[in-house]
Motif scaffolding. Structure first.
Motif, PDB file in Angstrom:
ATOM      1  N   ASN A 119     -86.256  54.507  33.976  1.00 14.09           N
ATOM      2  CA  ASN A 119     -86.455  55.357  32.804  1.00 14.09           C
ATOM      3  C   ASN A 119     -87.532  56.403  33.037  1.00 14.09           C
ATOM      4  N   LEU A 120     -88.591  56.013  33.756  1.00  5.02           N
ATOM      5  CA  LEU A 120     -89.656  56.975  34.048  1.00  5.02           C
ATOM      6  C   LEU A 120     -89.108  58.141  34.860  1.00  5.02           C
ATOM      7  N   GLY A 122     -86.405  59.523  34.533  1.00  7.78           N
ATOM      8  CA  GLY A 122     -85.649  60.437  33.683  1.00  7.78           C
ATOM      9  C   GLY A 122     -86.498  61.184  32.667  1.00  7.78           C
ATOM     10  N   VAL A 123     -87.793  60.905  32.627  1.00  7.77           N
ATOM     11  CA  VAL A 123     -88.656  61.604  31.664  1.00  7.77           C
ATOM     12  C   VAL A 123     -88.822  63.054  32.117  1.00  7.77           C
ATOM     13  N   PRO A 124     -88.614  64.022  31.218  1.00  8.49           N
ATOM     14  CA  PRO A 124     -88.734  65.431  31.604  1.00  8.49           C
ATOM     15  C   PRO A 124     -90.118  65.721  32.170  1.00  8.49           C
ATOM     16  N   ILE A 126     -92.034  68.143  31.840  1.00 12.31           N
ATOM     17  CA  ILE A 126     -93.014  68.750  30.945  1.00 12.31           C
ATOM     18  C   ILE A 126     -93.757  67.688  30.140  1.00 12.31           C
ATOM     19  N   VAL A 127     -93.101  66.542  29.910  1.00 13.75           N
ATOM     20  CA  VAL A 127     -93.775  65.447  29.209  1.00 13.75           C
ATOM     21  C   VAL A 127     -94.911  64.900  30.082  1.00 13.75           C
ATOM     22  N   TYR A 128     -94.649  64.799  31.388  1.00 12.13           N
ATOM     23  CA  TYR A 128     -95.736  64.406  32.289  1.00 12.13           C
ATOM     24  C   TYR A 128     -96.875  65.412  32.216  1.00 12.13           C
ATOM     25  N   ILE A 130     -97.799  67.162  29.638  1.00 12.64           N
ATOM     26  CA  ILE A 130     -98.568  66.924  28.416  1.00 12.64           C
ATOM     27  C   ILE A 130     -99.479  65.710  28.573  1.00 12.64           C
ATOM     28  N   ILE A 131     -98.940  64.658  29.208  1.00 13.05           N
ATOM     29  CA  ILE A 131     -99.746  63.459  29.427  1.00 13.05           C
ATOM     30  C   ILE A 131    -100.920  63.797  30.349  1.00 13.05           C
ATOM     31  N   LEU A 155     -97.869  61.043  39.202  1.00 11.84           N
ATOM     32  CA  LEU A 155     -97.172  60.245  38.189  1.00 11.84           C
ATOM     33  C   LEU A 155     -95.704  60.650  38.140  1.00 11.84           C
ATOM     34  N   THR A 218     -92.997  73.400  38.197  1.00  9.49           N
ATOM     35  CA  THR A 218     -93.840  74.412  37.595  1.00  9.49           C
ATOM     36  C   THR A 218     -94.415  73.961  36.264  1.00  9.49           C
ATOM     37  N   ALA A 219     -93.529  73.389  35.433  1.00  9.46           N
ATOM     38  CA  ALA A 219     -93.904  73.111  34.046  1.00  9.46           C
ATOM     39  C   ALA A 219     -95.158  72.239  33.911  1.00  9.46           C
ATOM     40  N   MET A 223     -98.720  73.198  32.033  1.00 11.06           N
ATOM     41  CA  MET A 223     -99.299  72.380  30.966  1.00 11.06           C
ATOM     42  C   MET A 223    -100.767  72.093  31.209  1.00 11.06           C
TER      43      MET A 223
END
Lengths: 293, 317
Positions: A119-120, A122-124, A126-128, A130-131, A155, A218-219, A223
């Motif tokens: 599942n990790l 598949g996390v977008p 950009i969410v990483y 933000i974290i 990560l 890039t994303a 962030m």
């Protein structure tokens, strides 16, 4: 004229085969369309960017003036970043894979970890990002530094490294482990001295592909705030930095034609770095595949 | 040293050695330590998930103290950075949907056709050429696709489609479609190749043509893997950031056509983080609320795709 049943079925068969042939052509055409797209993309970028590619482009800092601008700080930043990501993510990723495949009792916890890693992955990205912004930049106070960028990216690619390493470890034949156990080796000795060396090429391939993904991301870097004007080279892990994809994004988002061409030049540099890494990975895979056969 | 021990081994020693219980091994503390640290590494992934959920939840809760969840999920206007502000996420969600639907419309048929070609028709030699090409396509950074969209696809489309804005959903959707095409093609190819040849041969023996074998035997047999590849690709399209930021614009709206500038959830996150947003403010918190929504949507898609794979996998042999 009335046709016999045989003739009728004959024309029916011909129709069906004609359909099948057309379907085959369609599938082939669509597949080659994909290859053509790649060709168009590469040709377009080369045509746009090639005239900016020279020593001056590689050895200059970014600038307001297109003819003075270069990718020096971005290229150096990317090299810093990739080294730090490798130092952090490879040991942890390979250790996790080794533990899950060789040492853990394949019970409930191992299953949970496995699902969790899938599942990790598949996390977008950009969410990483933000974290990374919340933990490394703000929470731990690393500011907008190389450390923040490298930890965030680590990560992001850890699941990729773990999954690839596990696949590589799985291909090691059981007989090797049994031989080691039969000679009295412990699980850890077997894993370290036999399984790891045997799966090394596969792990290396996976690691290289994961790192090349990190180079192009890039994303997450945007962030954590790497999108700044950096006209100096980072000297330590706590320095702020820029990276190739960031520099490219910066140039693409400007309206002037010249900067778009600069972006194309930057893309060529980035793609050369990436293709070199991918080619190495494919070469290693090819070599080991032959050996196994 | 071992040799010397062997030499001095006498009958009485052997008799004594028999009494040693080999099941009782001494604890190797060094190994225990190493194994535990490897185990700790494995726990990092669980920890990461925990941190992601905790941070997204914490900041989103802060956001929902200021904005009611009803306004967030059902509001039709997204104006978070100016007064009077309004926090309806539907325009962003719709922007993401537009891009994803467009990309899927392009990538699902072409990806599946490529997979069929690769697994059913292509000679081994052809495969050896096409597969690496797809892998290279998959490895190209998304910012490069953004450049491609802005400088090649959009100008080309503007010549063909009247009334197309510089930033538009169509160009973004096409480029994202190109991006997810390799995912669908390679994963579906794997799924189709896993279908045993005996099924194909059985169908051919009954007089089926290659089209009939493919569409009525092979694809249905590999359907779980094919569906899973679609879902994974869609989840990638939803999370895709750079290409849509560059190509599709920064105008949150509920446009029904692909011709106008829109804004996706990811593009909004990029837009805010490029400005100097102070930590703790409501604008900062919107980042986490939007990212949380993004996380939940992609997580659900990924879980469903894994579930399809494990639940509906046809196991032959």
């Amino acid at each position: 004229m009335k046709r016999s049943p045989l003739e009728l079925s004959n024309t029916n068969i011909q129709k069906r085969h004609r359909k099948a042939r057309m379907f085959r052509l369609l599938c082939a055409g669509v597949t080659w369309l994909g290859a053509a797209l790649l060709a168009i993309l590469l040709i377009q970028i080369t045509l746009d960017g090639i005239k900016w590619l020279d020593i001056q482009f590689l050895t200059s800092f970014p600038s307001r003036f297109p003819y003075k601008a270069g990718v020096k700080s971005a290229l150096v930043g990317t090299l810093w970043l990739i080294t730090m990501i490798a130092i952090v993510s490879i040991p942890i990723g390979v250790a996790t894979a080794l533990y899950l495949e060789e040492l853990s009792h394949k019970g409930r916890i191992a299953k949970i970890v496995e699902v969790n890693i899938a599942n990790l992955a598949g996390v977008p990205s950009i969410v990483y990002g933000i974290i990374g912004l919340a933990i490394f930049v703000r929470g731990l106070g690393f500011e907008r530094s190389l450390v923040s960028g490298a930890l965030t990216m680590s990560l992001l690619i850890l699941p990729v490294i773990i999954i690839a390493s596990r696949e590589a470890i799985k291909t090691v034949p059981m007989s090797i482990r049994h031989a080691a156990y039969a000679l009295g080796a412990t699980k850890l000795q077997t894993a370290w001295a036999h399984v790891l060396p045997a799966s090394f090429p596969g792990i290396l391939t996976g690691v290289i592909l994961a790192l090349s993904r990190a180079i192009g991301e890039t994303a997450p870097l945007i962030m954590i705030g790497a999108l700044t004007y950096v006209a100096f080279l980072p000297e330590g892990p706590m320095d702020s930095f820029t990276a190739l994809p960031i520099q490219i994004f910066n140039w693409v988002s400007r309206p002037q034609q010249e900067f778009h061409e600069l972006a194309a030049g930057g893309i060529i540099v980035l793609l050369v770095v990436l293709l070199t890494m991918n080619a190495t990975a494919i070469f290693i895979r090819h070599k080991t595949e032959k050996k196994l056969q | 040293m071992q040799m010397r021990e062997m030499e001095t081994l006498k009958h009485s020693d052997v008799n004594q050695a028999k009494k040693i219980d080999i099941r009782k091994t001494r604890v190797r503390w060094g190994e225990f330590l190493i194994e535990s640290s490897l185990g700790l590494c494995a726990m990092i992934s669980i920890f990461t998930t925990g941190v992601i959920i905790f941070i997204l939840a914490q900041e989103s809760l802060g956001f929902f103290e200021a904005v009611s969840p009803f306004d967030f999920f059902f509001g039709t206007s997204w104006v978070p950075l100016f007064e009077p502000s309004s926090y309806g996420v539907l325009p962003l969600l719709w922007g993401t949907m537009l891009i994803t639907i467009g990309a899927a419309l392009f990538a699902i048929p072409t990806g599946l056709a490529s997979a069929i070609y690769l697994s059913e028709y292509a000679s081994p030699r052809m495969r050896a050429v096409v597969k690496p090409v797809l892998e290279v396509l998959a490895g190209i950074p998304t910012v490069v696709y953004g450049y491609f969209a802005l400088t090649f696809v959009t100008p080309l489309l503007r010549k063909m489609v009247p009334g197309l804005e510089v930033f538009n959903a169509l160009s973004g959707a096409i480029v994202v479609g190109v991006m997810i095409l390799p995912t669908i093609a390679t994963l579906s190819d794997n799924a189709l190749r896993a279908v045993p040849d005996s099924l194909r041969q059985g169908a051919y023996a009954l007089g089926a043509t290659s089209l009939e074998v493919t569409t009525r035997v092979v694809v249905p047999a590999g359907l779980s893997g094919v569906m899973a590849s679609f879902l994974l690709a869609i989840s990638r399209a939803i999370g895709e950031t750079m290409a849509v930021t560059l190509a599709a614009g920064a105008t949150p709206n509920l446009s029904l056509t692909f011709l106008e500038s829109i804004q996706t959830m990811t593009a909004y996150i990029v837009q805010v983080s490029m400005g100097d947003t102070p930590a703790g403010g409501i604008a900062y918190q919107t980042l986490f609320a939007v990212a949380g929504l993004l996380f939940v949507i992609t997580l659900i898609l990924n879980i469903v795709s894994q579930w399809i794979l494990s639940k509906f996998r046809e196991v032959y042999e």
